[in-house]
Design an enzyme around this catalytic site. Sequence first.
Site, PDB file in Angstrom:
ATOM      1  N   GLY A   1      38.917  37.947  29.559  1.00 35.58           N
ATOM      2  CA  GLY A   1      39.047  39.395  29.662  1.00 35.58           C
ATOM      3  C   GLY A   1      38.960  40.070  28.303  1.00 35.58           C
TER       4      GLY A   1
ATOM      5  N   ALA B   1      44.917  39.673  34.827  1.00 39.71           N
ATOM      6  CA  ALA B   1      45.287  40.520  35.956  1.00 39.71           C
ATOM      7  C   ALA B   1      44.124  40.636  36.930  1.00 39.71           C
ATOM      8  CB  ALA B   1      45.686  41.920  35.474  1.00 39.71           C
TER       9      ALA B   1
ATOM     10  N   THR C   1      41.885  43.230  38.248  1.00 44.02           N
ATOM     11  CA  THR C   1      41.561  44.566  37.741  1.00 44.02           C
ATOM     12  C   THR C   1      40.473  45.299  38.521  1.00 44.02           C
ATOM     13  OG1 THR C   1      40.011  43.582  36.159  1.00 44.02           O
ATOM     14  CG2 THR C   1      42.265  43.960  35.395  1.00 44.02           C
TER      15      THR C   1
ATOM     16  N   TYR D   1      45.872  48.936  43.613  1.00 44.32           N
ATOM     17  CA  TYR D   1      45.947  48.334  42.282  1.00 44.32           C
ATOM     18  C   TYR D   1      47.209  48.783  41.563  1.00 44.32           C
ATOM     19  CZ  TYR D   1      45.017  47.794  37.288  1.00 44.32           C
ATOM     20  OH  TYR D   1      45.131  47.496  35.943  1.00 44.32           O
TER      21      TYR D   1
END
Length: 281
Positions: free
Chosen positions: A9, A55, A57, A120
């Site tokens: 990421g 995470a 995302t 989210y």
Amino acid sequence: MILVFGQTGQIARALQELAPEAQFLGRADADLSDPAACARVITDHRPKVVINAAAYTAVDRAEEEIELATIINGEAPGAMAEACARLSIPLVHISTDYVFDGTGDDRRKPSDPVAPVNSYGRTKELGERRIREAGAIHAILRTSWVFSPHGSNFVRTMVRLGGEREELRVVADQVGGPTPAKAIAEACLAMAGKLADNRDCSGTYHFAGEPDVSWADFAREIFRLSNMDVRVHDVATDEFPTPATRPANSRLDCSDTAALGIARPDWRISLKETLDLMEKS
């Protein structure tokens, strides 16, 4: 030793550049869809600090994959925090402005009530609660509008579209602080140091770039610095319906973080650096 959940990421990649000595965990090493496995990794490694830079995302897809997003964003951080609490290891966890409802024009403080408007945001807010409930020494770092030379982000999208079109319609009624991934990585390392020196620093913090700006004006600056002749037309959010509702106000009050000596970065300076790196790659 610093143990980092995340490897590919934007923030994890920035951490690799700043702290190459850290241990970085990809999905093969610690799958966040298996919270118990994440806890076991911490117990096995017994690091000095844990940073969760991983995470779920995909904001729109989270509306359909709620169960998976809940496990990754909610239950996994909770399991990490429980393991950290047992071993008295500080945990730095990256969260989001999406825990707020996005109403009004004021900058949101860490203590302001949360009210996420999409799946989210709800899963990220659950992760925050799980960390607090675990009793771990922690810093929850809420940030917004992350960009870097890598991965999927607004800057890279605008540069790509700007190379294809002469005009673009960009949302102008959502306002926030674009935040360079490198600055977030630096803030994570700084917070880890603060927690090691003073565990009373444990809590929730905000960290975002300044000045606050709309997506449309952010796009204009991207094109200006890229020397791209692209006309940006302001449009309203409701002209671009998406599966997940976006908060209109993503302004974050970062005064608590600044009080610790971690100042808001000027995203315009970082944007120029990012564009230069993209051009060279």
